[in-house]
Motif scaffolding. Structure first.
Motif, PDB file in Angstrom:
ATOM      1  N   VAL A   2      44.999  44.475  40.829  1.00  0.00           N
ATOM      2  CA  VAL A   2      44.479  45.406  39.843  1.00  0.00           C
ATOM      3  C   VAL A   2      42.970  45.249  39.767  1.00  0.00           C
ATOM      4  O   VAL A   2      42.451  44.158  39.605  1.00  0.00           O
ATOM      5  CB  VAL A   2      45.092  45.130  38.456  1.00  0.00           C
ATOM      6  N   LEU A   3      42.242  46.358  39.863  1.00  0.00           N
ATOM      7  CA  LEU A   3      40.795  46.339  39.743  1.00  0.00           C
ATOM      8  C   LEU A   3      40.382  47.027  38.451  1.00  0.00           C
ATOM      9  O   LEU A   3      41.134  47.793  37.857  1.00  0.00           O
ATOM     10  CB  LEU A   3      40.151  47.054  40.938  1.00  0.00           C
ATOM     11  N   PRO A 143      33.805  46.292  42.789  1.00  0.00           N
ATOM     12  CA  PRO A 143      35.210  46.339  43.202  1.00  0.00           C
ATOM     13  C   PRO A 143      35.379  45.881  44.646  1.00  0.00           C
ATOM     14  O   PRO A 143      36.357  45.213  44.990  1.00  0.00           O
ATOM     15  CB  PRO A 143      35.575  47.822  43.041  1.00  0.00           C
ATOM     16  N   GLY A 144      34.408  46.231  45.503  1.00  0.00           N
ATOM     17  CA  GLY A 144      34.455  45.779  46.888  1.00  0.00           C
ATOM     18  C   GLY A 144      34.310  44.278  47.006  1.00  0.00           C
ATOM     19  O   GLY A 144      34.938  43.645  47.868  1.00  0.00           O
ATOM     20  N   ALA A 145      33.483  43.674  46.125  1.00  0.00           N
ATOM     21  CA  ALA A 145      33.312  42.222  46.151  1.00  0.00           C
ATOM     22  C   ALA A 145      34.626  41.513  45.823  1.00  0.00           C
ATOM     23  O   ALA A 145      34.977  40.505  46.452  1.00  0.00           O
ATOM     24  CB  ALA A 145      32.228  41.800  45.157  1.00  0.00           C
ATOM     25  N   VAL A 146      35.358  42.041  44.848  1.00  0.00           N
ATOM     26  CA  VAL A 146      36.664  41.458  44.521  1.00  0.00           C
ATOM     27  C   VAL A 146      37.608  41.585  45.714  1.00  0.00           C
ATOM     28  O   VAL A 146      38.363  40.658  46.036  1.00  0.00           O
ATOM     29  CB  VAL A 146      37.256  42.135  43.266  1.00  0.00           C
ATOM     30  N   LYS A 147      37.543  42.722  46.403  1.00  0.00           N
ATOM     31  CA  LYS A 147      38.377  42.905  47.596  1.00  0.00           C
ATOM     32  C   LYS A 147      37.963  41.932  48.705  1.00  0.00           C
ATOM     33  O   LYS A 147      38.812  41.410  49.432  1.00  0.00           O
ATOM     34  CB  LYS A 147      38.283  44.342  48.099  1.00  0.00           C
ATOM     35  N   ASP A 148      36.649  41.684  48.840  1.00  0.00           N
ATOM     36  CA  ASP A 148      36.179  40.706  49.829  1.00  0.00           C
ATOM     37  C   ASP A 148      36.753  39.321  49.536  1.00  0.00           C
ATOM     38  O   ASP A 148      37.177  38.602  50.446  1.00  0.00           O
ATOM     39  CB  ASP A 148      34.650  40.615  49.810  1.00  0.00           C
ATOM     40  N   ILE A 149      36.739  38.938  48.272  1.00  0.00           N
ATOM     41  CA  ILE A 149      37.254  37.625  47.886  1.00  0.00           C
ATOM     42  C   ILE A 149      38.753  37.545  48.158  1.00  0.00           C
ATOM     43  O   ILE A 149      39.266  36.555  48.681  1.00  0.00           O
ATOM     44  CB  ILE A 149      36.944  37.330  46.408  1.00  0.00           C
ATOM     45  N   SER A 180      40.982  34.691  39.241  1.00  0.00           N
ATOM     46  CA  SER A 180      42.218  34.165  38.674  1.00  0.00           C
ATOM     47  C   SER A 180      43.029  35.262  37.991  1.00  0.00           C
ATOM     48  O   SER A 180      44.250  35.186  37.913  1.00  0.00           O
ATOM     49  CB  SER A 180      41.903  33.043  37.675  1.00  0.00           C
ATOM     50  N   VAL A 181      42.327  36.277  37.516  1.00  0.00           N
ATOM     51  CA  VAL A 181      42.978  37.392  36.832  1.00  0.00           C
ATOM     52  C   VAL A 181      43.437  38.457  37.826  1.00  0.00           C
ATOM     53  O   VAL A 181      44.546  38.981  37.717  1.00  0.00           O
ATOM     54  CB  VAL A 181      42.017  38.022  35.807  1.00  0.00           C
ATOM     55  N   LEU A 182      42.585  38.748  38.813  1.00  0.00           N
ATOM     56  CA  LEU A 182      42.771  39.940  39.641  1.00  0.00           C
ATOM     57  C   LEU A 182      43.443  39.699  40.988  1.00  0.00           C
ATOM     58  O   LEU A 182      43.917  40.655  41.612  1.00  0.00           O
ATOM     59  CB  LEU A 182      41.410  40.596  39.889  1.00  0.00           C
ATOM     60  N   ILE A 183      43.459  38.447  41.460  1.00  0.00           N
ATOM     61  CA  ILE A 183      43.956  38.178  42.806  1.00  0.00           C
ATOM     62  C   ILE A 183      45.156  37.234  42.711  1.00  0.00           C
ATOM     63  O   ILE A 183      44.996  36.022  42.493  1.00  0.00           O
ATOM     64  CB  ILE A 183      42.856  37.565  43.690  1.00  0.00           C
TER      65      ILE A 183
END
Length: 295
Positions: A2-3, A143-149, A180-183
């Protein structure tokens, strides 16, 4: 995964952080820097040859890889034993430069040994002064940074690491807690002097254990000061996940940074503390946390 709903929510973190820095009396260098073009700011205090030499030594320890996610590819830097527990190390606002690589090398050498991966969220760009760093962080695709992680975590799990944690400093600290929340694939997180906005990620919804570290004298209000640390602690209590929040007396922002360049930056931004005992204690706590949840 979830983003957050839109990019503006992510940029809110950046603006709040920079606004707090500029308004602080202890950050006059940054305040004046933000009013100038990046080309007008002096870099003479760190000779180019010295910067190149230090970065070359740090770079030589890493294997450079490329990771695919969605319709894009990004560079990442890996160091450590192939089958060791993995830790994604997220950059500060400066980019993937000597300080964050030093941290990744140190983590890889902690007992019992970790495999660390540094994703390049800025796609090869590095800020050599505050104005450049601000420009890069303002332009970050959050949002892309979260996807990178997320892709980095999954790459480690697909390449020998059974469990993977995430850590980061400042901007990276906020993203580590958000991970910790999103991935869902994250097994543990440690954030240093940074908290995500509620629009990015609500720590009350954390799913992986979180440890967080802050300096008592940190002046970035609402992002990494003592009040932000206490608010994070309350939200983590509500989440029900295992957590620790540590505040280091007499220390300011980015107190882990101990390279010559890192010390110069800290002093230019008003943080002049030099507390090796606090640094060692923070790393010891980090190591114990990651060993407990990843080994």
């Amino acid at each position: 995964m979830v983003l957050s709903q839109n990019k503006n929510s992510f940029i809110t973190i950046v603006r709040q952080m920079l606004g707090a820095l500029v308004s602080s009396s202890s950050s006059t260098f940054l305040s004046s820097s933000l009013g100038k073009s990046s080309s007008s700011l002096s870099r003479s205090s760190v000779p180019a040859f010295s910067r190149f030499s230090v970065r070359s030594m740090a770079d030589s320890a890493f294997k450079k890889i490329q990771i695919q996610r969605d319709d894009t590819t990004f560079d990442a830097y890996v160091v450590g034993k192939d089958d060791a527990p993995g830790i994604v190390v997220i950059q500060e606002w400066w980019g993937v430069e000597v300080e964050i690589k030093n941290h990744a090398i140190k983590i890889s050498q902690l007992d019992p040994g970790f495999k660390t991966l540094v994703p390049d969220l800025y796609r090869g760009k590095v800020g050599l002064d505050a104005a450049e760093a601000k420009h890069l962080m303002d332009g970050l695709d959050w949002p892309g940074a979260v996807k990178d992680i997320s892709a980095s975590v999954n790459w480690l799990k697909a390449n020998g690491s059974k469990k993977v944690g995430v850590t980061g400093m400042c901007m990276g600290g906020a993203l580590a807690i958000a991970s910790s929340v999103l991935i869902p694939e994250v097994d543990a997180a440690v954030g240093f002097y940074g908290t995500p906005s509620s629009e990015l990620a609500d720590p009350a919804q954390a799913k992986a254990p979180i440890q967080a570290h802050f300096g008592e004298l940190d002046h970035i209000v609402g992002f990494s000061d003592v009040t932000a640390a206490r608010n994070l602690e309350e939200k983590l209590k509500a989440s029900g996940v295992a957590h620790e929040v540590h505040i280091y007396s007499g220390n300011g922002h980015a107190f882990l940074n101990r390279s010559p360049e890192g010390v110069r930056r800290r002093k230019s931004l008003g943080d002049s503390d030099d507390d090796e005992a606090a640094v060692e204690l923070a790393w010891s706590r980090f190591n114990s946390w990651m060993k407990h949840y990843l080994v």
